[in-house]
Write a protein that holds these residues in place. Structure first.
Motif, PDB file in Angstrom:
ATOM      1  N   PRO A   1     -40.853  33.793  -5.861  1.00  0.00           N
ATOM      2  CA  PRO A   1     -42.220  33.216  -5.941  1.00  0.00           C
ATOM      3  C   PRO A   1     -43.108  33.850  -5.071  1.00  0.00           C
ATOM      4  O   PRO A   1     -42.862  34.478  -4.048  1.00  0.00           O
ATOM      5  N   PRO A   2     -44.554  33.963  -5.397  1.00  0.00           N
ATOM      6  CA  PRO A   2     -45.571  34.365  -4.388  1.00  0.00           C
ATOM      7  C   PRO A   2     -45.467  33.914  -2.992  1.00  0.00           C
ATOM      8  O   PRO A   2     -45.263  32.469  -3.118  1.00  0.00           O
ATOM      9  N   ASP A   3     -45.669  34.668  -2.154  1.00  0.00           N
ATOM     10  CA  ASP A   3     -45.818  34.176  -0.538  1.00  0.00           C
ATOM     11  C   ASP A   3     -47.187  33.832  -0.278  1.00  0.00           C
ATOM     12  O   ASP A   3     -48.017  33.779  -1.328  1.00  0.00           O
ATOM     13  N   GLU A   4     -47.605  33.363   0.780  1.00  0.00           N
ATOM     14  CA  GLU A   4     -48.756  32.872   1.276  1.00  0.00           C
ATOM     15  C   GLU A   4     -50.053  33.926   0.886  1.00  0.00           C
ATOM     16  O   GLU A   4     -51.104  33.517   0.653  1.00  0.00           O
ATOM     17  N   MET A   5     -49.487  35.197   0.719  1.00  0.00           N
ATOM     18  CA  MET A   5     -50.634  36.204   0.456  1.00  0.00           C
ATOM     19  C   MET A   5     -50.641  36.583  -0.956  1.00  0.00           C
ATOM     20  O   MET A   5     -51.325  37.538  -1.274  1.00  0.00           O
ATOM     21  N   GLY A   6     -49.770  36.157  -1.806  1.00  0.00           N
ATOM     22  CA  GLY A   6     -49.618  36.384  -3.220  1.00  0.00           C
ATOM     23  C   GLY A   6     -48.830  37.234  -3.609  1.00  0.00           C
ATOM     24  O   GLY A   6     -48.716  37.746  -4.931  1.00  0.00           O
ATOM     25  N   ALA A   7     -47.958  37.902  -2.568  1.00  0.00           N
ATOM     26  CA  ALA A   7     -47.028  38.941  -2.861  1.00  0.00           C
ATOM     27  C   ALA A   7     -45.596  38.302  -3.404  1.00  0.00           C
ATOM     28  O   ALA A   7     -45.274  37.573  -2.950  1.00  0.00           O
ATOM     29  N   ARG A   8     -44.787  39.104  -4.251  1.00  0.00           N
ATOM     30  CA  ARG A   8     -43.465  38.327  -4.704  1.00  0.00           C
ATOM     31  C   ARG A   8     -42.667  39.345  -4.033  1.00  0.00           C
ATOM     32  O   ARG A   8     -42.562  40.595  -4.595  1.00  0.00           O
ATOM     33  N   ARG A   9     -41.376  38.886  -3.426  1.00  0.00           N
ATOM     34  CA  ARG A   9     -40.285  39.748  -3.040  1.00  0.00           C
ATOM     35  C   ARG A   9     -39.618  40.423  -4.345  1.00  0.00           C
ATOM     36  O   ARG A   9     -39.266  39.353  -5.174  1.00  0.00           O
ATOM     37  N   VAL A  10     -39.064  41.646  -4.254  1.00  0.00           N
ATOM     38  CA  VAL A  10     -38.340  42.128  -5.414  1.00  0.00           C
ATOM     39  C   VAL A  10     -37.033  42.557  -4.992  1.00  0.00           C
ATOM     40  O   VAL A  10     -36.961  43.298  -3.885  1.00  0.00           O
ATOM     41  N   ARG A  11     -35.817  41.923  -5.655  1.00  0.00           N
ATOM     42  CA  ARG A  11     -34.647  42.230  -5.511  1.00  0.00           C
ATOM     43  C   ARG A  11     -33.956  42.917  -6.496  1.00  0.00           C
ATOM     44  O   ARG A  11     -33.768  42.242  -7.530  1.00  0.00           O
TER      45      ARG A  11
ATOM     46  N   ARG B   1     -42.421  43.840  -1.459  1.00  0.00           N
ATOM     47  CA  ARG B   1     -43.057  42.742  -1.926  1.00  0.00           C
ATOM     48  C   ARG B   1     -44.381  43.526  -2.847  1.00  0.00           C
ATOM     49  O   ARG B   1     -45.065  44.275  -2.536  1.00  0.00           O
ATOM     50  N   ALA B   2     -44.014  42.806  -4.228  1.00  0.00           N
ATOM     51  CA  ALA B   2     -45.123  43.362  -5.151  1.00  0.00           C
ATOM     52  C   ALA B   2     -46.158  42.431  -5.147  1.00  0.00           C
ATOM     53  O   ALA B   2     -46.380  41.167  -5.163  1.00  0.00           O
ATOM     54  N   ARG B   3     -47.434  42.983  -5.101  1.00  0.00           N
ATOM     55  CA  ARG B   3     -48.743  42.178  -5.287  1.00  0.00           C
ATOM     56  C   ARG B   3     -49.178  42.051  -6.862  1.00  0.00           C
ATOM     57  O   ARG B   3     -50.145  41.300  -7.057  1.00  0.00           O
ATOM     58  N   ASP B   4     -48.603  42.830  -7.597  1.00  0.00           N
ATOM     59  CA  ASP B   4     -49.045  42.452  -8.938  1.00  0.00           C
ATOM     60  C   ASP B   4     -47.767  43.445  -9.964  1.00  0.00           C
ATOM     61  O   ASP B   4     -46.729  44.062  -9.387  1.00  0.00           O
ATOM     62  N   LEU B   5     -48.080  43.376 -11.218  1.00  0.00           N
ATOM     63  CA  LEU B   5     -47.013  44.017 -12.126  1.00  0.00           C
ATOM     64  C   LEU B   5     -46.828  45.393 -11.936  1.00  0.00           C
ATOM     65  O   LEU B   5     -45.724  45.807 -12.102  1.00  0.00           O
ATOM     66  N   ARG B   6     -48.073  45.975 -11.619  1.00  0.00           N
ATOM     67  CA  ARG B   6     -47.886  47.365 -11.487  1.00  0.00           C
ATOM     68  C   ARG B   6     -47.110  47.745 -10.308  1.00  0.00           C
ATOM     69  O   ARG B   6     -46.301  48.702 -10.319  1.00  0.00           O
ATOM     70  N   ASP B   7     -47.298  47.087  -9.222  1.00  0.00           N
ATOM     71  CA  ASP B   7     -46.225  47.259  -8.039  1.00  0.00           C
ATOM     72  C   ASP B   7     -45.063  46.989  -8.422  1.00  0.00           C
ATOM     73  O   ASP B   7     -43.970  47.955  -8.054  1.00  0.00           O
ATOM     74  N   LEU B   8     -44.645  45.932  -9.148  1.00  0.00           N
ATOM     75  CA  LEU B   8     -43.181  45.752  -9.596  1.00  0.00           C
ATOM     76  C   LEU B   8     -42.443  46.776 -10.399  1.00  0.00           C
ATOM     77  O   LEU B   8     -41.635  47.404 -10.294  1.00  0.00           O
ATOM     78  N   THR B   9     -43.447  47.203 -11.488  1.00  0.00           N
ATOM     79  CA  THR B   9     -43.077  48.305 -12.289  1.00  0.00           C
ATOM     80  C   THR B   9     -42.397  49.628 -11.351  1.00  0.00           C
ATOM     81  O   THR B   9     -41.539  50.337 -11.624  1.00  0.00           O
ATOM     82  N   GLU B  10     -43.259  49.882 -10.325  1.00  0.00           N
ATOM     83  CA  GLU B  10     -42.970  50.895  -9.161  1.00  0.00           C
ATOM     84  C   GLU B  10     -41.979  50.862  -8.569  1.00  0.00           C
ATOM     85  O   GLU B  10     -41.087  51.652  -8.547  1.00  0.00           O
ATOM     86  N   TYR B  11     -41.720  49.665  -8.249  1.00  0.00           N
ATOM     87  CA  TYR B  11     -40.523  49.201  -7.320  1.00  0.00           C
ATOM     88  C   TYR B  11     -39.219  49.490  -8.401  1.00  0.00           C
ATOM     89  O   TYR B  11     -38.059  50.103  -7.798  1.00  0.00           O
ATOM     90  N   LEU B  12     -39.108  49.033  -9.465  1.00  0.00           N
ATOM     91  CA  LEU B  12     -38.238  49.228 -10.512  1.00  0.00           C
ATOM     92  C   LEU B  12     -37.917  50.532 -10.869  1.00  0.00           C
ATOM     93  O   LEU B  12     -36.726  51.111 -10.886  1.00  0.00           O
ATOM     94  N   ARG B  13     -39.012  51.490 -11.038  1.00  0.00           N
ATOM     95  CA  ARG B  13     -38.635  52.984 -11.152  1.00  0.00           C
ATOM     96  C   ARG B  13     -38.020  53.636 -10.031  1.00  0.00           C
ATOM     97  O   ARG B  13     -37.151  54.482 -10.292  1.00  0.00           O
ATOM     98  N   ARG B  14     -38.518  53.301  -8.670  1.00  0.00           N
ATOM     99  CA  ARG B  14     -37.895  53.881  -7.722  1.00  0.00           C
ATOM    100  C   ARG B  14     -36.158  53.520  -7.382  1.00  0.00           C
ATOM    101  O   ARG B  14     -35.677  54.338  -6.866  1.00  0.00           O
TER     102      ARG B  14
END
Length: 72
Positions: free
Chosen positions: A11-21, A29-42
């Motif tokens: 779930p989003p934290d107080e800043m709106g970012a979501r932890r990705v495991r 911590r992804a702030r949006d879908l683009r961040d999440l996609t990049e973490y998964l690519r890495r």
């Protein structure tokens, strides 16, 4: 995406970012879908776009789906 991957978006934290495991390792911590996609690519999940991420049955979304990026 490889079917043996365990991907959790928390779930989003107080800043709106979501932890990705992935496979028990916190990638950040992804702030949006683009961040999440990049973490998964890495993490080795190449060739994904935002729509692939949204539709993936491998991602466990906690605290709301891909449309939720701000705290409730």
């Amino acid at each position: 995406m490889a079917p043996d991957r365990v991907i959790i978006v928390y779930p989003p934290d107080e800043m709106g970012a979501r932890r990705v495991r992935v496979d028990g390792i916190i990638l950040g911590r992804a702030r949006d879908l683009r961040d999440l996609t990049e973490y998964l690519r890495r993490a080795g999940l190449e060739g994904l776009d935002d729509l692939d991420v949204i539709r993936s049955p491998l991602i466990e979304w906690r605290g709301g789906g891909p449309e939720v990026w701000r705290p409730a």
